[in-house]
Design a protein around this motif. Structure first.
Motif, PDB file in Angstrom:
ATOM      1  N   LEU A  58       0.819  -1.213   0.000  1.00 48.19           N
ATOM      2  CA  LEU A  58       0.000   0.000   0.000  1.00 48.19           C
ATOM      3  C   LEU A  58       0.856   1.267   0.000  1.00 48.19           C
ATOM      4  CD1 LEU A  58      -3.059  -0.905   2.238  1.00 48.19           C
ATOM      5  CD2 LEU A  58      -2.920  -0.666  -0.257  1.00 48.19           C
ATOM      6  N   PRO A  99       1.417   3.602  -4.407  1.00 48.41           N
ATOM      7  CA  PRO A  99       1.444   5.035  -4.733  1.00 48.41           C
ATOM      8  C   PRO A  99       2.822   5.520  -5.177  1.00 48.41           C
ATOM      9  CG  PRO A  99       1.027   4.694  -2.378  1.00 48.41           C
ATOM     10  CD  PRO A  99       0.919   3.360  -3.043  1.00 48.41           C
ATOM     11  N   THR A 129       3.266   4.499  -8.685  1.00 48.23           N
ATOM     12  CA  THR A 129       2.352   5.258  -9.531  1.00 48.23           C
ATOM     13  C   THR A 129       2.911   6.642  -9.848  1.00 48.23           C
ATOM     14  OG1 THR A 129       0.473   4.050  -8.617  1.00 48.23           O
ATOM     15  CG2 THR A 129       0.001   6.159  -9.667  1.00 48.23           C
ATOM     16  N   VAL A 135     -10.450  -5.386  -3.436  1.00 45.49           N
ATOM     17  CA  VAL A 135      -9.559  -4.256  -3.164  1.00 45.49           C
ATOM     18  C   VAL A 135      -9.154  -3.586  -4.484  1.00 45.49           C
ATOM     19  CG1 VAL A 135      -7.283  -3.605  -2.297  1.00 45.49           C
ATOM     20  CG2 VAL A 135      -8.715  -5.193  -0.996  1.00 45.49           C
ATOM     21  N   ILE A 136      -8.837  -4.415  -5.487  1.00 42.86           N
ATOM     22  CA  ILE A 136      -8.414  -3.865  -6.782  1.00 42.86           C
ATOM     23  C   ILE A 136      -9.556  -3.088  -7.436  1.00 42.86           C
ATOM     24  CG2 ILE A 136      -7.821  -4.532  -9.150  1.00 42.86           C
ATOM     25  CD1 ILE A 136      -5.948  -6.623  -7.972  1.00 42.86           C
ATOM     26  N   ILE A 141      -9.826   0.205  -5.587  1.00 41.38           N
ATOM     27  CA  ILE A 141      -8.776   1.168  -5.926  1.00 41.38           C
ATOM     28  C   ILE A 141      -9.050   1.772  -7.306  1.00 41.38           C
ATOM     29  CG2 ILE A 141      -6.327   1.388  -6.520  1.00 41.38           C
ATOM     30  CD1 ILE A 141      -5.733  -0.676  -4.329  1.00 41.38           C
ATOM     31  N   LEU A 145     -11.923   4.244  -7.178  1.00 42.19           N
ATOM     32  CA  LEU A 145     -11.491   5.496  -6.549  1.00 42.19           C
ATOM     33  C   LEU A 145     -10.681   6.343  -7.527  1.00 42.19           C
ATOM     34  CD1 LEU A 145     -10.438   4.547  -2.900  1.00 42.19           C
ATOM     35  CD2 LEU A 145     -12.391   5.925  -3.666  1.00 42.19           C
ATOM     36  N   MET A 146      -9.791   5.697  -8.295  1.00 48.56           N
ATOM     37  CA  MET A 146      -8.970   6.457  -9.236  1.00 48.56           C
ATOM     38  C   MET A 146      -9.816   7.055 -10.347  1.00 48.56           C
ATOM     39  SD  MET A 146      -5.369   4.370  -9.467  1.00 48.56           S
ATOM     40  CE  MET A 146      -4.431   5.784 -10.040  1.00 48.56           C
ATOM     41  N   ALA A 181      -0.445   2.420 -12.436  1.00 46.71           N
ATOM     42  CA  ALA A 181      -1.243   1.813 -11.370  1.00 46.71           C
ATOM     43  C   ALA A 181      -1.931   0.554 -11.885  1.00 46.71           C
ATOM     44  CB  ALA A 181      -2.274   2.820 -10.857  1.00 46.71           C
ATOM     45  N   LEU A 193      -1.593  -3.246 -10.340  1.00 52.77           N
ATOM     46  CA  LEU A 193      -2.769  -4.050  -9.982  1.00 52.77           C
ATOM     47  C   LEU A 193      -2.804  -5.334 -10.796  1.00 52.77           C
ATOM     48  CD1 LEU A 193      -5.508  -1.256  -9.624  1.00 52.77           C
ATOM     49  CD2 LEU A 193      -4.079  -2.297  -7.852  1.00 52.77           C
TER      50      LEU A 193
END
Lengths: 245, 292
Positions: free
Chosen positions: B59, B63, B66, B143-144, B147, B150-151, B202, B206
């Motif tokens: 985690l 970022p 990224t 989770v993927i 994420i 959210l992006m 990102a 993933l």
């Protein structure tokens, strides 16, 4: 009188084609100066070179005595040289309000963020046609309304000199009159204007000083009233009518 | 059924992120950045290295990798696109030079990490399974998807509600109008590449986590899918890329479940043809706008 905008021996070249071959002119603070002449004389190139939209091949541009020659367009705008180009350059897919917002955001630091909405409201109140359609895509506006939007955007960038290119182009006579009323209003409120215009009669009415550009050079200059009476100007640009002006 | 939907959304979220980056640059420059898949791959390797050698938590590695991908994107723009700007053939030239950058990146990856498949160390990601109304779902998949969603929301907010977003849309619509409005077009293009490559990177991380296999050519297969997604979505359309990305993920998953994995790409690309027959500009393609 020291001029607010001073252009000395400006040259513009596209490849091997010379569009402007040594134009010098000056624009006094608070005045409207007109640049008239036939198609292809280099009027738009002169204006766009001053505003940083086309490269300068030679000469100097001074704003308040400071050299601003050949600045990239965003720096020229930040210095206060704001162009309303021929064709108006509206963002057709974005809403009227977003067009205004992009304009008010262009000069970072000049206007605090908290004031942006108020300034946009002010423009919408000033031009109710824009206010009524602020959520619509700007591409849905008529040509005249787009011209108002383009001028409104330019005012939001707080010009020291507003460079207006052919504001009457392609508009119906009634709309042309409206646009020129706005130009006069802008002038009365103290904004300095350099106006390029095909319609020489209107340009000479609204301006105090004028230049005639032919084949990339200034051929005649003087107070607009004098030019309106000049037989050469009357014959070439005012249709030779005895009652002109 | 529920399980297939989660599988499809999970795969689709990676396609959507990858394609968003593609379409963002296409919207701004009208150029396909063929180095995008290589950034996807590099970023996956970088995250892997941060986790396995620097022992960072994923985690934190995600970022970091990224942002690094975004910086690589700025470099790609500087090297492969900016010098060509203003040329009459800049579209084709940019295509070729970005292909060259992709090849260089793949060679670098080959040199640094070798040709074999690399894997994240055990325990990098949660391996729990969850039971959702009868379906068995990997926690990692959720989770993927989370994420990615959210992006996508973050990008939407950025484009619609921020100064930079408005400037990006202005440049995408007309570089000339953007200059007239005092926008620093070069800066906006560079930042668009940053965002684009960050999204692609990102997606790469993933993808690497999801399939736990990263190799220097891992971006190639996704590249073709990404192209299909932005064409189906409508070139330059962000919502189109998201819808088509998730759509492709679902189509692929259901094809595998129904007909077996050999038919996965055949059915996916057949759907692409069908969509284009009905809507030649893609799902949400811009009609050619005429500017007065």
């Amino acid at each position: 009188m020291t001029a607010l905008l001073q252009v000395e021996d400006l040259r513009v070249q596209y490849g091997h084609v010379r569009a402007v071959s040594g134009v010098s002119l000056s624009v006094g603070e608070g005045s409207v100066v007109a640049l008239i002449g036939p198609n292809g004389a280099g009027k738009s190139s002169t204006l766009n070179a001053i505003g940083g939209l086309v490269p300068v091949a030679g000469g100097r541009v001074l704003l308040e005595g400071r050299e601003v020659t050949g600045l990239p367009s965003h720096r020229a705008l930040a210095a206060g040289l704001v162009v309303v180009p021929e064709g108006r350059a509206i963002l057709a897919r974005m809403s009227v309000e977003e067009n205004l917002r992009v304009a008010v955001e262009s000069r970072r630091g000049l206007v605090p963020r908290a004031r942006h909405a108020a300034l946009i409201d002010e423009q919408c109140a000033r031009f109710p046609v824009l206010g009524e359609r602020r959520r619509q895509p700007a591409g849905a506006l008529s040509g005249g309304e787009q011209q108002l939007l383009a001028m409104s955007r330019a005012l939001l960038a707080r010009p020291r000199v507003l460079l207006l290119d052919e504001p009457s182009m392609g508009l119906a006579p009634l709309m042309v009159r409206r646009i020129f009323e706005v130009v006069e209003e802008i002038h009365r409120q103290g904004t300095t204007v350099l106006l390029v215009e095909q319609n020489a009669r209107l340009a000479l009415q609204v301006s105090q000083h004028a230049y005639v550009l032919e084949r990339g050079r200034i051929v005649i200059e003087g107070p607009s009233a004098a030019l309106a009476a000049d037989p050469r100007v009357r014959a070439a640009y005012l249709g030779g009518e005895a009652s002109a002006g | 059924m529920g399980q297939q939907i989660v599988n499809g959304l999970f795969l689709g979220s990676i396609y959507a992120l990858f394609a968003l980056g593609y379409t963002l640059v296409f919207g701004v420059l009208d150029i396909l950045n063929l180095a995008h898949q290589a950034v996807f791959m590099l970023c996956a390797f970088l995250a892997l290295t941060l986790v396995s050698l620097a022992h960072l938590h994923i985690l934190l590695a995600l970022p970091l990798a990224t942002v690094a991908a975004g910086l690589v994107g700025i470099l790609v723009e500087r090297v492969a696109f900016r010098p060509l700007r203003g040329r009459a053939d800049s579209n084709v030239a940019g295509l070729i030079s970005s292909l060259a950058v992709a090849t260089i990146f793949e060679s670098i990856a080959l040199g640094l990490w070798g040709p074999d498949v690399s894997r994240f160390p055990l325990g990098t990601v949660p391996e729990r399974q969850l039971h959702l109304g009868g379906a068995v779902v990997q926690e990692l998949q959720l989770v993927i998807i989370g994420i990615a969603v959210l992006m996508v929301l973050g990008l939407t907010f950025l484009l619609q509600r921020t100064r930079l977003g408005r400037q990006i849309r202005a440049v995408a619509e007309s570089g000339f109008a953007a200059r007239v409005l005092g926008i620093d077009v070069d800066r906006v293009i560079a930042l668009s590449f940053f965002i684009s490559s960050a999204l692609g990177g990102a997606a790469g991380v993933l993808f690497g986590l999801a399939f736990n296999s990263i190799s220097p050519d891992v971006g190639r297969s996704v590249e073709l899918k990404g192209l299909a997604v932005i064409i189906v979505g409508g070139m330059g359309s962000m919502p189109g890329a998201v819808i088509a990305g998730f759509g492709l993920g679902l189509v692929e998953t259901f094809t595998v479940a129904r007909f077996g994995s050999s038919y996965r790409d055949a059915v996916a690309f057949a759907v692409l043809f069908l969509v284009l027959l009905v809507r030649p500009r893609g799902l949400l393609g811009q009609a050619a706008t005429r500017v007065a």
